[in-house]
Every structure is written in structure tokens, then in C-alpha cells.
Design a protein around this motif. Structure first.
Motif, PDB file in Angstrom:
ATOM      1  N   UNK A  21       0.871  -1.173   0.000  1.00 40.07           N
ATOM      2  CA  UNK A  21       0.000   0.000   0.000  1.00 40.07           C
ATOM      3  C   UNK A  21       0.908   1.222   0.000  1.00 40.07           C
ATOM      4  N   UNK A  22       0.396   2.372  -0.361  1.00 50.47           N
ATOM      5  CA  UNK A  22       1.265   3.562  -0.394  1.00 50.47           C
ATOM      6  C   UNK A  22       1.914   3.849   0.963  1.00 50.47           C
ATOM      7  N   UNK A  23       1.234   3.632   2.040  1.00 48.38           N
ATOM      8  CA  UNK A  23       1.795   3.870   3.367  1.00 48.38           C
ATOM      9  C   UNK A  23       2.869   2.869   3.727  1.00 48.38           C
ATOM     10  N   UNK A  24       2.679   1.598   3.359  1.00 47.72           N
ATOM     11  CA  UNK A  24       3.670   0.583   3.722  1.00 47.72           C
ATOM     12  C   UNK A  24       4.956   0.756   2.919  1.00 47.72           C
ATOM     13  N   UNK A  29      10.700   2.102   3.106  1.00 48.53           N
ATOM     14  CA  UNK A  29      11.844   2.956   2.747  1.00 48.53           C
ATOM     15  C   UNK A  29      12.427   3.627   3.982  1.00 48.53           C
ATOM     16  N   UNK A  30      11.557   4.091   4.853  1.00 47.08           N
ATOM     17  CA  UNK A  30      12.010   4.727   6.082  1.00 47.08           C
ATOM     18  C   UNK A  30      12.787   3.740   6.945  1.00 47.08           C
ATOM     19  N   UNK A  31      12.311   2.514   7.009  1.00 48.97           N
ATOM     20  CA  UNK A  31      13.006   1.491   7.799  1.00 48.97           C
ATOM     21  C   UNK A  31      14.363   1.140   7.165  1.00 48.97           C
ATOM     22  N   UNK A  32      14.419   1.108   5.824  1.00 50.72           N
ATOM     23  CA  UNK A  32      15.682   0.797   5.157  1.00 50.72           C
ATOM     24  C   UNK A  32      16.729   1.887   5.384  1.00 50.72           C
TER      25      UNK A  32
END
Length: 164
Positions: A21-24, A29-32
Motif C-alpha cells: 500500500x502507499x503507506x507501507x 523505505x524509512x526502515x531501510x
């Protein structure tokens, strides 16, 4: 049979939940790009050091302003003494530093000359030898040219004044 049916239902259910989903995608990306613990500790150290240095800068500026407020009358009253004393002190320090600098330059030059004449090839000795040989060659060519041209002029002088 029921197990097979329920198992295939779980597979379908997992496929539905793993759909991006767009949020996931943003969270992935933020987690990476999330910093590791070493980077986090370094960043916190940078922030703490910056805050401490900013505090010390403010403290220094405040102390300077307060010192100027309290000592300005004393400085103004005693300025007829401070200005000549400061001028004399400035020239004394400037002269001392100049003498020290020139002394160090002379010592460096003498050290280079000593090494050069001892044959230890100090830095720049190759360029010095090249320049010396160029000057010697030029002087030799000029001497030969002067002999040739001087003889030419002597013959012209005798032609112009035969009795001279």
C-alpha cells in the motif's frame, strides 16, 4: 480436504496482506534508511557537543559584555597610561618576533648551504646546480661574443683613425 481448503485460504489471505500500500512502501523505505545504533550515538554526541559549545559561547559573550560594562570607566580613566604602554609593547613584540623569524630564516639558509657543500643534496640543490651551470654557460658565451665583437670594433677604430 478441509485442511487443504483452509490452507489455501491462508495463502490467499497472506497474499492479500502483503500487497504494498502507499503507506507501507513509505514505511519500508524509512526502515531501510533508518540509522543504526552507532550512527544514532554519534548523532546524539554531536548534538550534545553542539549544545555545550553553544552554551559556552553564550557564557563567553555574556562575560565579555559584563566585563566591558564594569571595566570601561577604569580603562577610560587610565587610557593616558595604556596607549603609550600598548604602543611600546606592540613595537617590542613585533621587533622580537621579526628578529626571531629572520634568525630562523638565516639558520635555515646556513643549514642548507652547509648540507650543499658537504654533498648531502638538500632539497632544491638540483635546481641550484642547473641554474649555476646555465649562468656559467651564458657567461662563457658572452665572453666569446665579446672577444669576437671587440676585435671587430678594434679593426673599425683603426680604419677610422689610422694613427690611433
Amino acid at each position: 480436504m478441509a485442511d487443504r481448503h483452509s490452507g489455501s485460504g491462508q495463502t490467499q489471505h497472506q497474499q492479500r496482506t502483503t500487497r504494498p500500500t502507499p503507506g507501507s512502501a513509505f514505511l519500508r523505505r524509512l526502515h531501510d534508511h533508518a540509522p543504526n545504533s552507532t550512527q544514532l550515538v554519534g548523532f546524539l554526541t554531536l548534538i550534545v557537543s553542539g549544545v555545550i559549545l553553544l552554551f559556552l559561547t553564550g557564557l563567553t559573550i555574556t562575560a565579555t559584555v559584563v566585563g566591558l560594562i564594569f571595566f570601561t570607566p577604569l580603562i577610560l580613566i587610565s587610557s593616558p597610561i595604556w596607549v603609550p604602554a600598548g604602543t611600546i609593547f606592540f613595537f617590542f613584540v613585533a621587533g622580537f618576533l621579526s628578529v626571531c623569524g629572520f634568525g630562523m630564516a638565516v639558520l635555515a639558509g646556513l643549514s642548507w648551504i652547509y648540507k650543499y657543500f658537504r654533498g648531502w643534496n638538500p632539497p632544491g640543490s638540483g635546481r641550484f646546480d642547473y641554474a649555476r651551470s646555465r649562468i656559467a654557460d651564458t657567461a662563457s658565451h658572452m665572453k666569446d661574443y665579446a672577444r669576437e665583437y671587440g676585435g671587430y670594433l678594434q679593426s673599425k677604430v683603426k680604419d677610422a683613425a689610422p694613427g690611433a
